[in-house]
Design a protein around this motif. Structure first.
Motif, mmCIF file in Angstrom:
data_model
loop_
_atom_site.group_PDB
_atom_site.id
_atom_site.type_symbol
_atom_site.label_atom_id
_atom_site.label_comp_id
_atom_site.label_asym_id
_atom_site.label_seq_id
_atom_site.Cartn_x
_atom_site.Cartn_y
_atom_site.Cartn_z
ATOM 1 N N ARG A 160 0.765 -1.149 0.041
ATOM 2 C CA ARG A 160 -0.124 -0.043 0.009
ATOM 3 C C ARG A 160 0.797 1.418 -0.023
ATOM 4 O O ARG A 160 0.193 2.228 -0.425
ATOM 5 C CB ARG A 160 -0.799 -0.137 1.230
ATOM 6 C CG ARG A 160 -2.049 -0.864 1.211
ATOM 7 C CD ARG A 160 -2.860 -0.944 2.196
ATOM 8 N NE ARG A 160 -4.182 -1.773 2.252
ATOM 9 C CZ ARG A 160 -5.058 -1.979 3.304
ATOM 10 N NH1 ARG A 160 -4.912 -1.117 4.213
ATOM 11 N NH2 ARG A 160 -5.959 -2.942 3.010
ATOM 12 N N SER A 185 0.721 4.094 -2.808
ATOM 13 C CA SER A 185 0.120 5.165 -2.973
ATOM 14 C C SER A 185 1.031 6.427 -2.496
ATOM 15 O O SER A 185 0.449 7.685 -2.897
ATOM 16 C CB SER A 185 -1.299 5.018 -2.492
ATOM 17 O OG SER A 185 -0.949 5.005 -0.956
ATOM 18 N N ASN A 186 1.817 6.308 -1.926
ATOM 19 C CA ASN A 186 2.626 7.675 -1.389
ATOM 20 C C ASN A 186 4.026 7.647 -2.115
ATOM 21 O O ASN A 186 4.663 8.599 -1.966
ATOM 22 C CB ASN A 186 3.136 7.493 0.234
ATOM 23 C CG ASN A 186 1.728 7.460 0.918
ATOM 24 O OD1 ASN A 186 0.870 8.007 0.816
ATOM 25 N ND2 ASN A 186 1.753 6.636 1.920
ATOM 26 N N TRP A 209 3.125 11.066 -6.472
ATOM 27 C CA TRP A 209 2.248 10.200 -5.796
ATOM 28 C C TRP A 209 0.851 9.943 -6.263
ATOM 29 O O TRP A 209 0.161 9.072 -6.333
ATOM 30 C CB TRP A 209 2.373 10.323 -4.179
ATOM 31 C CG TRP A 209 1.612 11.504 -3.933
ATOM 32 C CD1 TRP A 209 2.605 12.865 -4.026
ATOM 33 C CD2 TRP A 209 0.604 12.118 -3.418
ATOM 34 N NE1 TRP A 209 1.731 13.731 -3.473
ATOM 35 C CE2 TRP A 209 0.353 13.255 -3.056
ATOM 36 C CE3 TRP A 209 -0.592 11.086 -3.044
ATOM 37 C CZ2 TRP A 209 -0.658 13.971 -2.808
ATOM 38 C CZ3 TRP A 209 -1.654 11.707 -2.544
ATOM 39 C CH2 TRP A 209 -1.800 13.100 -2.304
ATOM 40 N N ASN A 210 0.384 11.285 -6.605
ATOM 41 C CA ASN A 210 -0.915 11.527 -6.992
ATOM 42 C C ASN A 210 -1.211 11.596 -8.442
ATOM 43 O O ASN A 210 -2.380 11.770 -8.951
ATOM 44 C CB ASN A 210 -1.824 12.609 -6.261
ATOM 45 C CG ASN A 210 -0.924 13.841 -6.644
ATOM 46 O OD1 ASN A 210 -0.266 13.950 -7.267
ATOM 47 N ND2 ASN A 210 -1.772 15.116 -6.123
ATOM 48 N N ASN A 249 -3.666 4.330 -8.283
ATOM 49 C CA ASN A 249 -3.385 3.792 -6.639
ATOM 50 C C ASN A 249 -4.501 2.785 -6.193
ATOM 51 O O ASN A 249 -3.991 2.073 -5.240
ATOM 52 C CB ASN A 249 -3.445 4.963 -5.974
ATOM 53 C CG ASN A 249 -2.295 6.036 -6.255
ATOM 54 O OD1 ASN A 249 -1.257 5.550 -6.889
ATOM 55 N ND2 ASN A 249 -2.257 7.268 -5.732
ATOM 56 N N ASN A 262 -2.781 -0.111 -7.188
ATOM 57 C CA ASN A 262 -1.088 -0.228 -7.008
ATOM 58 C C ASN A 262 -0.442 -0.444 -8.158
ATOM 59 O O ASN A 262 0.605 -1.475 -8.220
ATOM 60 C CB ASN A 262 -0.920 -1.352 -6.094
ATOM 61 C CG ASN A 262 -1.416 -1.037 -4.495
ATOM 62 O OD1 ASN A 262 -1.870 0.023 -4.370
ATOM 63 N ND2 ASN A 262 -1.020 -2.095 -3.662
#
Length: 126
Positions: free
Chosen positions: A27, A30-31, A53-54, A74, A77
């Motif tokens: 997970r 996502s960062n 990240w986004n 995200n 993944n």
């Protein structure tokens, strides 16, 4: 530990398209900023594209601008590299990489990435 698995490589004629995928195991994806690099026989690994990240910031090598697009999902993944108008000089092993300590602007230097996939071969026939 983040495991990255690339897929989508193969043989394509010049002018054709391929979409590479890179699935991450954690997970923390996502960062992380994500990057695509490539290495052709006898050459050093080179930067291709990166995304923050986004997905709000992307970076491209001059050699692929206007032809390649990096995106990410995200929720899955997964990061993608859409490659259009492929040229014989795009032939290489393509690697995805994760920068889990990333700031908001994705970096373009391989040394800054923490985890790497095994690579997927792209061969463009002229």
């Amino acid at each position: 530990q983040v495991h990255l698995v690339e897929s989508g490589g193969g043989l394509v004629q010049a002018g054709g398209s391929l979409r590479l995928s890179c699935a991450a195991s954690e997970r923390t994806f996502s960062n992380a900023s994500m990057g695509w690099f490539r290495q052709a026989p006898g050459r050093e690994r080179e930067f291709v594209a990166a995304i923050n990240w986004n997905g709000g910031i992307t970076r491209y090598a001059d050699s692929v601008k206007g032809r390649f697009t990096i995106t990410r999902d995200n929720a899955k993944n997964t990061v993608y590299l859409q490659m259009n108008s492929l040229k014989s000089e795009d032939t290489a092993v393509y690697y995805c990489a994760a920068d889990v300590w990333a700031g908001d602007d994705p970096i373009i230097h391989a040394v800054g990435y923490d985890y790497w996939g095994q690579g997927t071969q792209v061969f463009v026939a002229s």
